[in-house]
Design a protein around this motif. Sequence first.
Motif, mmCIF file in Angstrom:
data_model
loop_
_atom_site.group_PDB
_atom_site.id
_atom_site.type_symbol
_atom_site.label_atom_id
_atom_site.label_comp_id
_atom_site.label_asym_id
_atom_site.label_seq_id
_atom_site.Cartn_x
_atom_site.Cartn_y
_atom_site.Cartn_z
ATOM 1 N N GLU A 187 -9.809 25.069 -33.187
ATOM 2 C CA GLU A 187 -11.020 25.964 -32.706
ATOM 3 C C GLU A 187 -11.226 27.045 -33.517
ATOM 4 O OE1 GLU A 187 -9.782 25.355 -28.002
ATOM 5 O OE2 GLU A 187 -8.640 26.745 -29.034
ATOM 6 N N VAL A 188 -10.264 27.607 -34.321
ATOM 7 C CA VAL A 188 -10.619 28.925 -35.042
ATOM 8 C C VAL A 188 -11.396 28.277 -36.486
ATOM 9 C CG1 VAL A 188 -9.627 30.428 -36.706
ATOM 10 C CG2 VAL A 188 -8.596 30.284 -34.452
ATOM 11 N N CYS A 189 -11.056 27.131 -36.797
ATOM 12 C CA CYS A 189 -11.678 26.567 -38.082
ATOM 13 C C CYS A 189 -13.235 26.015 -37.609
ATOM 14 C CB CYS A 189 -10.977 25.496 -38.700
ATOM 15 S SG CYS A 189 -9.601 26.160 -39.764
ATOM 16 N N LYS A 190 -13.181 25.571 -36.507
ATOM 17 C CA LYS A 190 -14.612 25.219 -35.807
ATOM 18 C C LYS A 190 -15.693 26.202 -35.991
ATOM 19 C CE LYS A 190 -16.668 22.395 -32.466
ATOM 20 N NZ LYS A 190 -17.296 21.259 -33.234
ATOM 21 N N TYR A 191 -15.098 27.362 -35.273
ATOM 22 C CA TYR A 191 -16.105 28.337 -35.164
ATOM 23 C C TYR A 191 -16.354 29.038 -36.526
ATOM 24 C CZ TYR A 191 -16.035 27.973 -29.987
ATOM 25 O OH TYR A 191 -16.122 27.707 -28.874
ATOM 26 N N PHE A 192 -15.705 28.965 -37.136
ATOM 27 C CA PHE A 192 -15.668 29.203 -38.731
ATOM 28 C C PHE A 192 -16.940 28.492 -39.440
ATOM 29 C CE2 PHE A 192 -14.618 30.030 -43.301
ATOM 30 C CZ PHE A 192 -14.950 31.588 -43.257
ATOM 31 N N TRP A 193 -16.872 27.319 -39.142
ATOM 32 C CA TRP A 193 -17.552 26.151 -39.935
ATOM 33 C C TRP A 193 -18.947 25.928 -39.277
ATOM 34 C CZ3 TRP A 193 -19.024 21.143 -38.631
ATOM 35 C CH2 TRP A 193 -19.432 20.397 -39.717
#
Length: 258
Positions: free
Chosen positions: A88-94
Motif C-alpha cells: 500500500e505504501v509503495c503503491k501510493y508513492f508510485w
Amino acid sequence: ERRVAAFESLTKIPELKPVPRHRLSDEIEKIVQEHLKFDLVDDFNSNIWELLAADGEMKVYRRELEENGIVLDPLKAVHSVKGVTGHEVCKYFWDPAVRMEWEGTLDSSRMLEALSDDTLIFNQVHKRVWPAAQRDTCFWSHIRSVSKENKNDLDDWIVVNYSTTHDSAPIKEPMIRAWANVALICSTIILNRDKYADLSSVPRENLVCKITYVAQVNPGGWAPANVLRAVYKREYPKFLKRFTQYVMDKTKKLPILL
Ligand code: 6CM
C-alpha cells in the motif's frame, strides 16, 4: 521469474504478471539491485550519519557532502507505520493519480510515458526556493515486489525514482535540471501471525510497515548551501510524516492490499 503487479484500482488486489523488456530494463535492474543491497544495511551506529530530525518512530539522517560548492548531502530515513502494508505504501508513492494529494514540494507533475505496467517516466517542476533558480526533474519511476523466502511473510516492496532524459522534456532555461536517485523500500511485519490461518484474514491493526527512504539529489547547478540544507531539513521530515499519514487515512476503510 520475478513477479510484478498490474495496477488497476486502489481497491483491487492486483494480479501478478511478468512485464515485457524495454529500453530501460537493464538500467532499472541494476539500480534496483543496488538499492536493495545497500539501503537496508543498518549503519546508523557508524559515524556516517548525522540525525537531522526525529519524531516518534521516524528518524531522518543526512551525510554532509559537497562537490565544487554544490550540496549533494545523501539522505536516509527510517519510519515504522501501523495498519498499512508495504504494498500500500509503495503503491501510493508510485501512483501518479494521487501524487499531488501528498506531495507538497511540487508545482506540477506530468507523466511522459508508461514504459510498462511497473515503470513510468515523469517530468516534475519543483517549487521555487528563493533566491535560487527553479528546478525540474525528469525520472523513471519503477515499482516492484520482492518475495521473501518464508511464504508466511508478505513481500517487500520498492519504488525507485531515478533521473533520466526524455525527448518530451527538454531543459528550458532559466529552469535548472536537478538530478535524483530516490528509493522507498517497505517491509511488512504481521503481529500474531500464528493466530491467522491465512494472510487474507489478518486484521489491519496487526500490520506494521517498516519504511526505509533514501534520496541522493544533485541540484544541478549552484544553489546557496545554507538555504538548500534548511529546505531539506524542513521538507524531508514533513514529506515523510504527511505521506505516511496520507496512506493510513486512505487505506483505513479499504480491504488490505497484501
Ligand atoms: O520523494 C519524494 N517525492 C517523489 C515524488 O515526487 C520523487 C521526487 C524526487 C525529487 C527529489 C527532490 C528534487 C529537489 C530539487 C532541488 C530543489 C532545490 C531548490 C534550490 C534551493 C536553493 O521521488 C519526496 C521528496 C521530498 C523532497 C524534500
